[in-house]
Structures are given as C-alpha cells and as structure tokens.
Write a protein that holds these residues in place. Sequence first.
Motif, short mmCIF file in Angstrom:
data_model
loop_
_atom_site.label_atom_id
_atom_site.label_comp_id
_atom_site.label_asym_id
_atom_site.label_seq_id
_atom_site.Cartn_x
_atom_site.Cartn_y
_atom_site.Cartn_z
N UNK A 20 0.73 -1.28 -0.02
CA UNK A 20 0.15 -0.08 0.04
C UNK A 20 0.95 1.25 0.02
N UNK A 71 2.27 4.28 1.52
CA UNK A 71 2.48 4.69 3.10
C UNK A 71 2.27 6.16 3.83
N UNK A 72 0.92 6.19 3.99
CA UNK A 72 0.53 7.66 4.64
C UNK A 72 0.83 7.27 6.10
N UNK A 73 0.71 8.64 6.97
CA UNK A 73 0.75 8.68 8.19
C UNK A 73 2.34 8.14 8.87
N UNK A 74 3.16 8.20 8.09
CA UNK A 74 4.51 7.46 8.63
C UNK A 74 5.29 8.70 9.14
N UNK A 75 6.11 8.47 10.33
CA UNK A 75 6.89 9.38 11.06
C UNK A 75 8.47 8.99 10.79
N UNK A 76 8.55 7.91 10.42
CA UNK A 76 10.12 7.51 10.49
C UNK A 76 10.40 6.61 9.41
N UNK A 80 12.54 4.40 8.94
CA UNK A 80 12.94 2.95 9.37
C UNK A 80 11.94 2.08 8.97
N UNK A 81 10.59 2.42 8.93
CA UNK A 81 9.53 1.56 8.61
C UNK A 81 9.54 1.39 7.03
N UNK A 110 12.33 -0.74 5.79
CA UNK A 110 11.92 -2.12 6.21
C UNK A 110 11.19 -2.55 4.76
N UNK A 111 10.25 -1.73 4.62
CA UNK A 111 9.16 -2.28 3.39
C UNK A 111 10.29 -2.56 2.03
N UNK A 127 12.07 -5.51 2.09
CA UNK A 127 11.26 -6.69 1.87
C UNK A 127 10.93 -6.88 0.19
N UNK A 175 14.02 7.92 17.70
CA UNK A 175 14.27 9.09 16.98
C UNK A 175 13.00 10.10 17.09
N UNK A 222 6.84 9.75 19.29
CA UNK A 222 5.76 9.38 19.02
C UNK A 222 5.29 8.12 19.84
N UNK A 267 5.22 -0.41 11.11
CA UNK A 267 5.76 0.51 10.28
C UNK A 267 5.54 1.87 10.77
N UNK A 268 4.08 2.02 11.03
CA UNK A 268 3.76 3.40 11.55
C UNK A 268 4.60 3.88 12.99
N UNK A 327 7.55 3.00 13.87
CA UNK A 327 8.82 2.88 13.64
C UNK A 327 9.65 4.23 14.20
#
Lengths: 144, 324
Positions: free
Chosen positions: A59, A61-66, A68-69, A72-73, A76, B105, B108, B134-135, B137
């Motif tokens: 998908x 990726x909305x609403x992410x702050x960092x 690293x996630x 990771x994707x 993958x 970091x 949150x 993921x969110x 992280x």
Amino acid sequence: MMTNYGNRMTQGQFSFLPDMTDEQITMQIKYALDNKWAVNIEYTDDPHPRNTYWEMYGMPMFDMTDPAGILMEINECRKTFANCYIRVMASDATRGTESVKMSYIVNRPSNEPGYNLVREERTGRTQGYTILPYACDKPEGERS
Amino acid sequence: MTEENETPKIILPDDTPVDLQKELRLSNVQEVLDELDKELIGLKPVKTRIRETAALLLVDRVRNKMNLTAASPTLHMSFTGNPGTGKTTVALRMAEILHRLEYVRTGQLVTVTRDDLVGQYIGHTAPKTKEVIKKAMGGVLFIDEAYYLYKPENERDYGAESIEILLQVMENNRDDLVVVLAGYKDKMDTFFHSNPGMRSRVAHHIDFPDYSPDELLMIAKLMLADQNYRLSDDAAEALLEYTKRRMKMIHFANARSIRNALDRARLRQANRLFNSTSKSVKKIDLMTIEAEDILASRVFEEGTLDMDGDEGADIKPQEPIVDS
C-alpha cells in the motif's frame, strides 16, 4: 550510449549517480516525510522509458513518521523482486491530488542488457526510430 | 567536554573525569522526570524503574563518548496493573523520556489493541501487524490489553501469527522500536507463561500498584485543577469517604473511577447552581464543587451500583475496562 556506461536505466532522480546506500535512501525518505509527502514503493521488469506506471508494492504509506519503516518495506520488496527495478516515490497532496514530487531507483537487476535501436524506413525516405529493451525479449514474468 | 574532541581511535586514560550532571542538564531529561514526580501521584516502583532506565541510558551515552561501546540495551517493557493505575499515562511519558535520551528518534507513541494487529481471515494478520509496526517505527508501540493477542482456547486464532511478527521485529529492529505491553497482572502472567519467547524479549516488567484513598484524593485535585475546578474542604472529605466506599465495590478502576465520579459531580454542581434560588452566583461558585455534589452519589445511598446510576454505567460485567 556514451554518457550512460553499462546500459544503466536512467529514470527519475539520481539515476546517473552510483546506486544509493541505505543511509542515503533513509535520508531521502526523511526529506519526503519531513515535507509530509506520502511514500510508496513500485517495481517493474520493463525498463522502457515510456513505461511510467509500475506495479505498486504493498500500500502507499501514509501517516508515517520515521524512515525505518519504509526502509524495512524496501528491503522486503528487494527480497521479493531481487531482479526487478524498484523505485521509491513521494507524492504531495497539498494541491488536492497526489502529485509525484520524488522518484528514485533503489534496486536494479544484476544484468541490464540495454536497448535495441530500431530504424524504420517510411515513405519519402523519412526514418522513424524506436527503442526496445532487450530485457523485454522474454514474456513478462520470465524476464529475470 | 574533552572527550568530544577526541577521535574514536584514541583510548582515554582510565581516570578521565566525567561530568554526569552536565550530561543530565544537556539531555533535559530531568525536566521530564520532575514532571513525572509532580503529575503522577504514588507509583513508587514505577518511578524508580523509570529513573533507573533514564540513568542507564545516560551513562550509556557518556560511555559511548568514552568509546566504551556496549550493545544498546533492550528496552521492551511490560506494564501490569489494575485498571486505572496510569499505565497509558506512563507509556506516553516513557516515549518522551526515551526521545530526550535519543534512544528513539521520534517521541511518538502508537497505541494499539488486538483489533489493530490481528486480521479477520488467513493472510490478513501479517500485513496488518506490519502496517502498525511501520507506523510506530522510531517511537514507542504501546499494545494495550496485550494478553488478548494470544487465545489459548482457539488454536486457529491469528493472534499467534501477530506475536511471531512482533517477536521478530522486537529482536531485529531493537534500535528502531520500543514495544510496551500492558494489561492486567494475572492475565499478563498467563500470556507470558504461554509465550516464553515474549517473556525473554521483554526486559522490564513493571508492576503498577493500586492507589491508596489519599493518593486518589490528590489525583482528584490534580484532575480538577486541570479543568479549573476546586473542591471545598467538605467536598474533599466527602470524596475521600466516597473513595473508601467505592473501593470496596466491584469494577473499581482506580483513577478512572475517580474521574467518572468527578464528571458526575460536575453535572450535579451545574444542576445545583441552575436550581439555586439565590440570584447571585459568583465566579467562585462556578469553580467550587461542594460536598453535596458528591454526597448525592448512589454509592452513599444504597452502597450498591446500578447500570444507569453510578460507576460502571458503560461497563458490562466480564468485559475488561479499556484504558484511556
């Protein structure tokens, strides 16, 4: 192609530069996130320059702050499509559409065979040109 | 500081002075700890543990500057305690403290429950759990009522899949994510018992004790001060009595029960002011909750609760009380 050694596909940002390290990718993602852009990952096995719509991996990726996630994707996706082109895109929604602000390649196939330039003889001695990626000689799904 | 100018190659002599106090000031963590002391009443063991964790991270940071490298400590935690003992509040603080100490970091906190992690059908769980991870992280992932993830009575439950992914991330992305599990003591004990992998990966088990009536009164005063209310002296006494009675009844949820009681006291206060015959209501009257607002509670009348009157109006029996 003299300027493009090794038949490397050049699309999007940074594509004439050497491949980015994970740290560099992380910083680019961070820049996108700091601007509140949504990031998504796409892949394809067709390096034709007109091939703009790639398959989306997972998908957007909305609403992410960092970062690293997202990294990771990406890893993958690299694992799943090791021999495909993978790019990371960042889209800006401030104008009401998700318009692409960033797009850069994070994974390439180990072997990029380059392009075949086809010249077409037309009426009145005009000449048409087209390019065909050698990578597309085989049908989709058998290319890697 | 001298060590900041050193290149990593140079080994410092063993008697190099260390200014821990300066380090503490630089990190601003003292502010958060003080705030914690001021705003969280009671909870001695919790505060001690947070202080220890903060000290460890601070010392680790100084050690790093001295080139005494060690693996970064595992900070996954489990908070156990009865409802309303402040698990979520502390988790929020934890995120902030870890952020100030540069262990995570972003500061949150992502709060999730079983519904956010476990899917409805085969193949739904893994993407769902990964999405949440993921969110979260770069921050703290707070899993409320974590024991629900594992349902031993149903072996086809997808919760186990979610736990597996969590375990993997807790091990591999230790630098990116701190996982905090919360739940009631007995149920969490069973949960850890049936998931030994989870138990060993969670380094800190913090138990939240119940509050004493006096502590609850202090909490009530803090809550009211936040909303620009105050208790009259009689009302404070009445509330103390209320708390003692309420504690003996079922579904007592510590601070949350007190908050609900105060909300109802505010209703009664508003009603009292509205119906009062005297025309002159002063500002102080708007702010003060009197003893009668609290004494009108059903807890005093019959010593029992009903579904529609006092405490537990929205709580069905057997259902857990969801932390807020």
